[in-house]
Design a protein around this motif. Structure first.
Motif, mmCIF file in Angstrom:
data_model
loop_
_atom_site.group_PDB
_atom_site.id
_atom_site.type_symbol
_atom_site.label_atom_id
_atom_site.label_comp_id
_atom_site.label_asym_id
_atom_site.label_seq_id
_atom_site.Cartn_x
_atom_site.Cartn_y
_atom_site.Cartn_z
ATOM 1 N N LYS A 20 0.837 -1.188 -0.059
ATOM 2 C CA LYS A 20 0.148 -0.028 0.218
ATOM 3 C C LYS A 20 0.767 1.253 0.106
ATOM 4 C CE LYS A 20 -3.942 -2.074 2.029
ATOM 5 N NZ LYS A 20 -4.874 -2.250 3.166
ATOM 6 N N THR A 64 -0.671 0.961 -10.714
ATOM 7 C CA THR A 64 -2.258 1.158 -10.613
ATOM 8 C C THR A 64 -2.724 0.065 -11.292
ATOM 9 O OG1 THR A 64 -2.606 2.644 -12.632
ATOM 10 C CG2 THR A 64 -2.173 3.692 -10.311
ATOM 11 N N LYS A 66 -6.897 -2.526 -11.312
ATOM 12 C CA LYS A 66 -8.179 -2.718 -10.828
ATOM 13 C C LYS A 66 -8.555 -4.183 -10.151
ATOM 14 C CE LYS A 66 -10.742 0.714 -13.191
ATOM 15 N NZ LYS A 66 -11.974 1.069 -13.407
ATOM 16 N N GLU A 70 -12.791 -1.621 -7.870
ATOM 17 C CA GLU A 70 -11.940 -0.998 -7.428
ATOM 18 C C GLU A 70 -10.662 -0.577 -7.685
ATOM 19 O OE1 GLU A 70 -9.675 -1.345 -2.648
ATOM 20 O OE2 GLU A 70 -11.048 -2.789 -3.452
ATOM 21 N N GLU A 71 -10.102 0.452 -7.740
ATOM 22 C CA GLU A 71 -8.674 0.954 -8.248
ATOM 23 C C GLU A 71 -7.676 0.979 -6.960
ATOM 24 O OE1 GLU A 71 -8.318 2.926 -11.698
ATOM 25 O OE2 GLU A 71 -6.781 3.945 -11.143
ATOM 26 N N LYS A 72 -6.841 0.261 -7.335
ATOM 27 C CA LYS A 72 -5.702 0.304 -6.271
ATOM 28 C C LYS A 72 -4.223 0.693 -6.715
ATOM 29 C CE LYS A 72 -7.523 -3.857 -3.989
ATOM 30 N NZ LYS A 72 -7.127 -5.299 -3.690
ATOM 31 N N THR A 73 -3.514 1.320 -5.933
ATOM 32 C CA THR A 73 -2.099 1.521 -6.217
ATOM 33 C C THR A 73 -1.165 0.694 -5.429
ATOM 34 O OG1 THR A 73 -2.669 3.778 -6.549
ATOM 35 C CG2 THR A 73 -0.167 3.469 -6.044
ATOM 36 N N ILE A 74 -0.172 0.022 -6.104
ATOM 37 C CA ILE A 74 0.444 -1.161 -5.385
ATOM 38 C C ILE A 74 1.825 -0.794 -5.917
ATOM 39 C CG2 ILE A 74 0.932 -3.613 -5.169
ATOM 40 C CD1 ILE A 74 -1.967 -3.882 -6.872
#
Length: 91
Positions: A20, A64, A66, A70-74
């Motif tokens: 995260k 980035t 999905k 939900e959009e995520k940044t990893i």
């Protein structure tokens, strides 16, 4: 035997952080491990952008993606991969 080692490697990567932030980035041995973690463990359905960033001279892949709607940044710490490449190129 191969599958057991493979799962162990994935489990070690997942245990290395939560991805995260750069402080809690997943530590990967090579960049191919990123896809394995995202698809098999995080439920990523689509990858958006990928950027190489440095924080305090430490290289990270910032991705980035999905997972469903939900959009995520990893974040992935790719220090080990860069060290491997440096050694390979210096020979």
């Amino acid at each position: 035997p191969y599958f057991i080692r493979y799962r162990q490697l994935v489990n070690v990567i997942i245990a290395s952080g939560d991805g995260k932030s750069t402080e809690t980035a997943f530590k990967v041995v090579n960049v191919d491990d990123e896809s394995v973690v995202m698809i098999q463990s995080l439920g990523i359905t689509a990858i958006g952008t990928q950027a190489l960033i440095y924080v305090n001279n430490v290289p990270f892949d910032k991705i980035t993606a999905k997972a469903g709607d939900e959009e995520k940044t990893i974040f992935f710490d790719i220090t080990l991969w860069f060290e491997f490449l440096a050694k390979a190129l210096s020979n």
